[in-house]
Design an enzyme around this catalytic site. Sequence first.
Site, short mmCIF file in Angstrom:
data_model
loop_
_atom_site.label_atom_id
_atom_site.label_comp_id
_atom_site.label_asym_id
_atom_site.label_seq_id
_atom_site.Cartn_x
_atom_site.Cartn_y
_atom_site.Cartn_z
N HIS A 137 0.89 -1.38 0.17
CA HIS A 137 -0.04 0.63 0.59
C HIS A 137 1.07 0.96 0.02
O HIS A 137 2.06 1.02 0.00
CB HIS A 137 -0.71 0.11 1.37
CG HIS A 137 -2.37 -0.78 1.45
ND1 HIS A 137 -2.20 -0.95 0.20
CD2 HIS A 137 -3.14 -1.91 2.41
CE1 HIS A 137 -4.29 -1.54 0.51
NE2 HIS A 137 -3.48 -2.55 1.66
N CYS A 180 -0.17 2.06 -4.51
CA CYS A 180 -0.84 3.90 -5.15
C CYS A 180 -0.45 4.11 -4.82
O CYS A 180 0.67 4.70 -3.68
CB CYS A 180 -1.91 3.63 -4.12
SG CYS A 180 -3.89 2.30 -4.38
#
Length: 345
Positions: A137, A180
Amino acid sequence: MAGNSFNITSHISGGKVISGVVSGGQIIQGDYHNYANLSEPKTKSTEEKVDCYPLNTDPKGHMLIIANEKYQNGNHNPGALVDRKKVETLGETLNYDVESSHKNLTSEQIRQELKNFVEKLETEPHVDSAIVFVLSHGTADAIIGTDGVGVKRQEFFDAFKPDKCGALTGKPKLIFFDACRGHKCDPGAAIKEKSAGQQERAADSETDGPYTPDERAAALAKSEIEKAVDETATQEKVAETKGSRPSSPAPQFSAMSDMLIVDATAMDYYAYGTKSGSYFIDAVYEIFKLKYETKSIDEMLHMVHEHVLKKMHGGKMGDGTYALEGTNYSSSLRKKFMFCPPTTD
Protein backbone atom coordinates in the site's frame (compact mmCIF):
# COMPACT_ATOMS: atom_id res chain seq x y z
CA MET A 1 -1.22 8.95 -16.33
CA ALA A 2 -3.65 6.09 -16.45
CA GLY A 3 -6.17 5.88 -19.21
CA ASN A 4 -4.34 7.27 -22.24
CA SER A 5 -2.36 5.09 -24.61
CA PHE A 6 0.84 6.95 -24.05
CA ASN A 7 3.59 7.09 -21.48
CA ILE A 8 5.11 10.00 -19.60
CA THR A 9 8.87 9.98 -19.34
CA SER A 10 11.34 12.28 -17.70
CA HIS A 11 15.01 11.85 -18.42
CA ILE A 12 18.05 13.65 -17.06
CA SER A 13 21.15 13.20 -19.19
CA GLY A 14 24.33 15.20 -19.45
CA GLY A 15 22.85 17.92 -17.25
CA LYS A 16 19.85 18.45 -19.55
CA VAL A 17 16.28 17.37 -19.00
CA ILE A 18 13.82 16.03 -21.50
CA SER A 19 10.25 15.19 -20.61
CA GLY A 20 7.10 14.60 -22.57
CA VAL A 21 4.50 12.26 -23.93
CA VAL A 22 5.84 9.21 -25.73
CA SER A 23 3.85 7.03 -28.10
CA GLY A 24 5.34 4.12 -29.98
CA GLY A 25 8.82 5.31 -29.11
CA GLN A 26 8.18 8.77 -30.59
CA ILE A 27 8.10 11.95 -28.52
CA ILE A 28 4.88 13.73 -29.56
CA GLN A 29 4.71 16.44 -26.94
CA GLY A 30 7.27 17.88 -24.57
CA ASP A 31 10.44 19.86 -24.14
CA TYR A 32 13.04 18.71 -26.63
CA HIS A 33 15.96 20.97 -25.61
CA ASN A 34 18.90 19.76 -27.74
CA TYR A 35 17.45 16.30 -28.34
CA ALA A 36 15.46 16.94 -31.51
CA ASN A 37 16.95 13.91 -33.22
CA LEU A 38 15.69 11.44 -30.60
CA SER A 39 12.70 10.45 -32.72
CA GLU A 40 14.75 9.86 -35.86
CA PRO A 41 15.26 6.23 -36.96
CA LYS A 42 18.62 4.88 -35.84
CA THR A 43 21.06 3.81 -38.48
CA LYS A 44 23.21 0.74 -38.11
CA SER A 45 26.28 2.87 -37.40
CA THR A 46 24.41 4.69 -34.62
CA GLU A 47 23.35 1.42 -33.01
CA GLU A 48 26.95 0.22 -32.96
CA LYS A 49 28.00 3.29 -30.96
CA VAL A 50 25.37 2.94 -28.23
CA ASP A 51 27.03 3.01 -24.82
CA CYS A 52 25.45 0.43 -22.52
CA TYR A 53 26.05 -0.22 -18.85
CA PRO A 54 28.29 -3.27 -18.50
CA LEU A 55 26.77 -6.16 -16.55
CA ASN A 56 29.75 -8.47 -16.30
CA THR A 57 29.46 -9.78 -12.75
CA ASP A 58 27.87 -13.08 -11.78
CA PRO A 59 25.23 -12.50 -10.58
CA LYS A 60 24.58 -9.29 -12.52
CA GLY A 61 23.29 -7.69 -9.34
CA HIS A 62 21.33 -8.08 -6.12
CA MET A 63 17.56 -7.71 -5.88
CA LEU A 64 15.60 -6.45 -2.87
CA ILE A 65 11.93 -7.45 -2.71
CA ILE A 66 9.46 -6.11 -0.13
CA ALA A 67 5.93 -7.53 -0.38
CA ASN A 68 3.25 -6.45 2.11
CA GLU A 69 0.00 -8.37 1.94
CA LYS A 70 -1.31 -8.67 5.52
CA TYR A 71 -1.92 -5.39 7.40
CA GLN A 72 -2.61 -5.00 11.11
CA ASN A 73 -5.69 -2.86 10.46
CA GLY A 74 -7.24 -5.50 8.19
CA ASN A 75 -6.81 -3.41 5.01
CA HIS A 76 -4.98 -6.20 3.25
CA ASN A 77 -3.19 -6.09 -0.11
CA PRO A 78 -4.30 -9.34 -1.79
CA GLY A 79 -2.02 -10.76 -4.43
CA ALA A 80 1.19 -9.18 -3.11
CA LEU A 81 2.75 -12.53 -2.22
CA VAL A 82 1.78 -13.94 -5.63
CA ASP A 83 3.59 -10.98 -7.18
CA ARG A 84 6.57 -11.59 -4.89
CA LYS A 85 6.95 -15.10 -6.29
CA LYS A 86 6.78 -13.77 -9.86
CA VAL A 87 9.46 -11.19 -9.12
CA GLU A 88 11.71 -13.82 -7.51
CA THR A 89 11.33 -16.05 -10.57
CA LEU A 90 12.04 -13.13 -12.88
CA GLY A 91 15.13 -12.16 -10.87
CA GLU A 92 16.53 -15.66 -11.22
CA THR A 93 15.86 -15.58 -14.97
CA LEU A 94 17.75 -12.28 -15.24
CA ASN A 95 20.64 -13.75 -13.19
CA TYR A 96 20.09 -11.62 -10.08
CA ASP A 97 20.54 -12.76 -6.50
CA VAL A 98 17.03 -12.77 -4.95
CA GLU A 99 17.89 -13.84 -1.41
CA SER A 100 16.87 -10.41 -0.04
CA SER A 101 13.15 -11.14 -0.41
CA HIS A 102 10.83 -10.21 2.47
CA LYS A 103 7.13 -10.24 3.25
CA ASN A 104 4.82 -8.35 5.60
CA LEU A 105 7.24 -5.79 7.07
CA THR A 106 6.42 -2.94 9.42
CA SER A 107 7.79 0.51 8.63
CA GLU A 108 10.86 0.01 10.84
CA GLN A 109 11.47 -3.44 9.38
CA ILE A 110 11.38 -1.92 5.88
CA ARG A 111 14.04 0.59 6.91
CA GLN A 112 16.16 -2.14 8.47
CA GLU A 113 15.99 -4.43 5.44
CA LEU A 114 16.84 -1.51 3.17
CA LYS A 115 19.88 -0.83 5.36
CA ASN A 116 20.82 -4.52 5.33
CA PHE A 117 20.56 -4.59 1.54
CA VAL A 118 22.93 -1.63 1.15
CA GLU A 119 25.39 -3.30 3.56
CA LYS A 120 25.20 -6.43 1.41
CA LEU A 121 26.08 -4.39 -1.67
CA GLU A 122 28.96 -2.78 0.19
CA THR A 123 30.49 -5.85 1.84
CA GLU A 124 29.91 -8.79 -0.51
CA PRO A 125 31.83 -9.12 -3.81
CA HIS A 126 30.76 -6.11 -5.85
CA VAL A 127 28.09 -6.45 -8.52
CA ASP A 128 27.26 -4.24 -11.50
CA SER A 129 23.67 -3.27 -10.60
CA ALA A 130 20.81 -3.47 -8.11
CA ILE A 131 17.04 -3.77 -8.42
CA VAL A 132 14.39 -3.00 -5.80
CA PHE A 133 10.74 -4.08 -5.97
CA VAL A 134 8.27 -2.68 -3.43
CA LEU A 135 4.80 -4.27 -3.48
CA SER A 136 2.64 -2.56 -0.89
CA HIS A 137 0.00 0.00 0.00
CA GLY A 138 1.18 3.56 -0.52
CA THR A 139 0.48 7.27 -0.70
CA ALA A 140 1.81 10.04 -2.93
CA ASP A 141 5.15 10.16 -1.13
CA ALA A 142 5.33 7.08 1.10
CA ILE A 143 5.18 3.29 1.25
CA ILE A 144 2.96 1.94 4.03
CA GLY A 145 4.30 -0.74 6.38
CA THR A 146 2.05 -3.43 7.81
CA ASP A 147 1.74 -1.30 10.97
CA GLY A 148 0.06 1.46 8.96
CA VAL A 149 3.08 3.79 9.23
CA GLY A 150 4.69 5.26 6.13
CA VAL A 151 8.28 5.07 4.92
CA LYS A 152 9.03 8.00 2.66
CA ARG A 153 9.91 7.10 -0.92
CA GLN A 154 12.86 9.46 -0.59
CA GLU A 155 14.42 7.07 1.94
CA PHE A 156 14.78 4.46 -0.80
CA PHE A 157 16.54 6.93 -3.07
CA ASP A 158 18.79 8.27 -0.31
CA ALA A 159 19.95 4.74 0.53
CA PHE A 160 21.70 4.43 -2.85
CA LYS A 161 23.46 7.80 -2.91
CA PRO A 162 27.26 7.59 -3.22
CA ASP A 163 27.88 8.46 0.44
CA LYS A 164 25.68 5.52 1.54
CA CYS A 165 26.30 3.01 -1.26
CA GLY A 166 29.64 3.77 -2.86
CA ALA A 167 29.83 0.30 -4.38
CA LEU A 168 27.15 1.29 -6.90
CA THR A 169 28.48 4.74 -7.77
CA GLY A 170 28.19 5.07 -11.53
CA LYS A 171 26.21 1.82 -11.73
CA PRO A 172 22.48 1.39 -12.45
CA LYS A 173 19.93 1.23 -9.64
CA LEU A 174 16.38 0.28 -10.71
CA ILE A 175 13.51 0.87 -8.26
CA PHE A 176 9.98 -0.40 -8.96
CA PHE A 177 7.01 0.71 -6.84
CA ASP A 178 3.76 -1.24 -7.12
CA ALA A 179 1.68 0.87 -4.75
CA CYS A 180 -1.16 3.38 -4.86
CA ARG A 181 -0.18 7.05 -5.08
CA GLY A 182 -3.59 8.47 -4.20
CA HIS A 183 -7.29 7.65 -4.10
CA LYS A 184 -8.49 8.57 -7.57
CA CYS A 185 -9.77 6.18 -10.22
CA ASP A 186 -8.71 6.99 -13.77
CA PRO A 187 -11.75 6.53 -16.03
CA GLY A 188 -9.62 6.83 -19.15
CA ALA A 189 -9.83 9.34 -21.98
CA ALA A 190 -9.39 9.42 -25.73
CA ILE A 191 -6.56 11.44 -27.29
CA LYS A 192 -8.07 14.35 -29.21
CA GLU A 193 -6.29 15.92 -32.14
CA LYS A 194 -5.89 19.70 -31.93
CA SER A 195 -6.89 21.82 -34.84
CA ALA A 196 -4.27 23.97 -36.57
CA GLY A 197 -5.72 27.05 -34.84
CA GLN A 198 -5.52 25.40 -31.41
CA GLN A 199 -1.93 24.33 -32.03
CA GLU A 200 -0.98 27.87 -33.08
CA ARG A 201 -2.64 29.42 -30.02
CA ALA A 202 -0.93 26.91 -27.76
CA ALA A 203 2.45 27.72 -29.30
CA ASP A 204 1.90 31.46 -28.72
CA SER A 205 0.86 30.98 -25.10
CA GLU A 206 3.32 30.50 -22.27
CA THR A 207 0.79 28.24 -20.50
CA ASP A 208 -1.88 26.11 -22.15
CA GLY A 209 -4.33 25.90 -19.26
CA PRO A 210 -3.83 24.05 -15.97
CA TYR A 211 -1.96 20.78 -15.68
CA THR A 212 -3.82 17.68 -16.75
CA PRO A 213 -3.22 14.61 -14.52
CA ASP A 214 -0.74 13.29 -17.08
CA GLU A 215 1.21 16.55 -17.25
CA ARG A 216 1.29 16.75 -13.47
CA ALA A 217 2.60 13.20 -13.26
CA ALA A 218 5.39 14.07 -15.70
CA ALA A 219 6.32 17.20 -13.77
CA LEU A 220 6.36 15.35 -10.46
CA ALA A 221 8.38 12.46 -11.87
CA LYS A 222 10.98 14.89 -13.17
CA SER A 223 11.07 16.95 -9.99
CA GLU A 224 11.51 13.90 -7.75
CA ILE A 225 15.06 13.40 -8.98
CA GLU A 226 15.79 17.12 -9.33
CA LYS A 227 14.65 17.78 -5.74
CA ALA A 228 16.99 15.13 -4.38
CA VAL A 229 19.89 16.57 -6.38
CA ASP A 230 19.12 20.10 -5.12
CA GLU A 231 18.96 18.92 -1.51
CA THR A 232 22.36 17.27 -1.83
CA ALA A 233 23.87 20.39 -3.41
CA THR A 234 22.54 22.50 -0.52
CA GLN A 235 24.03 20.13 2.05
CA GLU A 236 27.40 20.24 0.31
CA LYS A 237 27.32 24.05 0.22
CA VAL A 238 26.63 24.20 3.98
CA ALA A 239 29.45 21.75 4.65
CA GLU A 240 31.83 23.82 2.54
CA THR A 241 30.86 27.00 4.43
CA LYS A 242 31.63 25.28 7.74
CA GLY A 243 35.01 24.18 6.42
CA SER A 244 34.20 20.50 6.77
CA ARG A 245 34.26 19.59 3.10
CA PRO A 246 37.27 17.39 2.33
CA SER A 247 39.70 18.37 -0.36
CA SER A 248 39.06 16.09 -3.33
CA PRO A 249 38.65 16.15 -7.10
CA ALA A 250 35.32 17.35 -8.49
CA PRO A 251 32.72 14.52 -8.34
CA GLN A 252 31.87 12.80 -11.61
CA PHE A 253 28.37 11.72 -10.59
CA SER A 254 25.41 13.50 -9.03
CA ALA A 255 23.81 12.14 -5.86
CA MET A 256 20.89 10.68 -7.83
CA SER A 257 22.86 9.60 -10.87
CA ASP A 258 22.26 6.27 -12.61
CA MET A 259 18.82 5.68 -11.10
CA LEU A 260 15.55 4.53 -12.68
CA ILE A 261 12.31 4.96 -10.71
CA VAL A 262 9.27 3.11 -12.07
CA ASP A 263 5.72 3.47 -10.73
CA ALA A 264 2.73 1.27 -11.42
CA THR A 265 0.49 4.30 -11.57
CA ALA A 266 0.48 8.08 -11.90
CA MET A 267 0.44 10.56 -9.03
CA ASP A 268 -2.94 10.75 -7.20
CA TYR A 269 -4.22 7.44 -8.62
CA TYR A 270 -4.90 3.89 -7.48
CA ALA A 271 -2.79 0.92 -8.52
CA TYR A 272 -4.96 -2.14 -9.17
CA GLY A 273 -4.62 -5.84 -8.59
CA THR A 274 -6.46 -9.04 -7.77
CA LYS A 275 -5.87 -12.08 -5.58
CA SER A 276 -3.82 -13.50 -8.43
CA GLY A 277 -1.52 -10.45 -8.54
CA SER A 278 -1.32 -6.90 -9.85
CA TYR A 279 -1.66 -5.87 -13.47
CA PHE A 280 1.66 -4.00 -13.30
CA ILE A 281 3.79 -6.85 -11.93
CA ASP A 282 2.15 -9.32 -14.30
CA ALA A 283 3.11 -7.07 -17.21
CA VAL A 284 6.70 -6.62 -15.98
CA TYR A 285 7.02 -10.37 -15.50
CA GLU A 286 5.65 -11.31 -18.92
CA ILE A 287 7.42 -8.61 -20.96
CA PHE A 288 10.81 -8.83 -19.26
CA LYS A 289 10.82 -12.63 -19.38
CA LEU A 290 10.25 -12.60 -23.15
CA LYS A 291 12.27 -9.54 -24.19
CA TYR A 292 15.16 -9.07 -21.74
CA GLU A 293 17.77 -10.59 -24.06
CA THR A 294 17.17 -8.16 -26.94
CA LYS A 295 15.38 -5.03 -25.66
CA SER A 296 16.47 -2.07 -23.56
CA ILE A 297 14.75 -1.18 -20.30
CA ASP A 298 13.05 1.80 -21.97
CA GLU A 299 11.64 -0.36 -24.75
CA MET A 300 10.34 -2.93 -22.29
CA LEU A 301 8.73 -0.31 -20.04
CA HIS A 302 6.85 1.09 -23.04
CA MET A 303 5.58 -2.44 -23.69
CA VAL A 304 4.62 -2.82 -20.03
CA HIS A 305 2.57 0.37 -20.22
CA GLU A 306 0.65 -0.83 -23.27
CA HIS A 307 0.20 -4.30 -21.78
CA VAL A 308 -1.43 -2.90 -18.62
CA LEU A 309 -3.76 -0.64 -20.62
CA LYS A 310 -4.92 -3.54 -22.79
CA LYS A 311 -5.30 -5.83 -19.78
CA MET A 312 -7.54 -3.32 -18.00
CA HIS A 313 -9.49 -2.16 -21.06
CA GLY A 314 -13.14 -2.02 -20.12
CA GLY A 315 -12.36 -2.94 -16.49
CA LYS A 316 -15.54 -2.29 -14.52
CA MET A 317 -15.16 -1.45 -10.83
CA GLY A 318 -17.49 -2.42 -7.96
CA ASP A 319 -19.34 0.91 -8.10
CA GLY A 320 -20.11 0.53 -11.78
CA THR A 321 -17.41 2.94 -13.02
CA TYR A 322 -14.55 2.03 -15.31
CA ALA A 323 -10.87 2.48 -14.48
CA LEU A 324 -7.48 2.21 -16.13
CA GLU A 325 -3.89 2.28 -14.90
CA GLY A 326 -0.88 3.76 -16.66
CA THR A 327 2.72 3.28 -15.62
CA ASN A 328 5.26 6.12 -15.56
CA TYR A 329 8.93 6.47 -14.74
CA SER A 330 11.75 8.93 -14.20
CA SER A 331 15.35 8.27 -15.08
CA SER A 332 18.82 9.64 -14.50
CA LEU A 333 20.53 6.75 -16.29
CA ARG A 334 23.56 8.02 -18.19
CA LYS A 335 23.79 5.05 -20.50
CA LYS A 336 21.50 2.58 -22.19
CA PHE A 337 20.45 -0.23 -19.86
CA MET A 338 20.09 -3.75 -21.22
CA PHE A 339 20.10 -6.94 -19.18
CA CYS A 340 22.13 -8.52 -21.98
CA PRO A 341 24.22 -5.66 -23.38
CA PRO A 342 25.88 -6.30 -26.76
CA THR A 343 29.54 -7.16 -26.70
CA THR A 344 31.99 -4.44 -27.65
CA ASP A 345 34.23 -6.73 -29.73
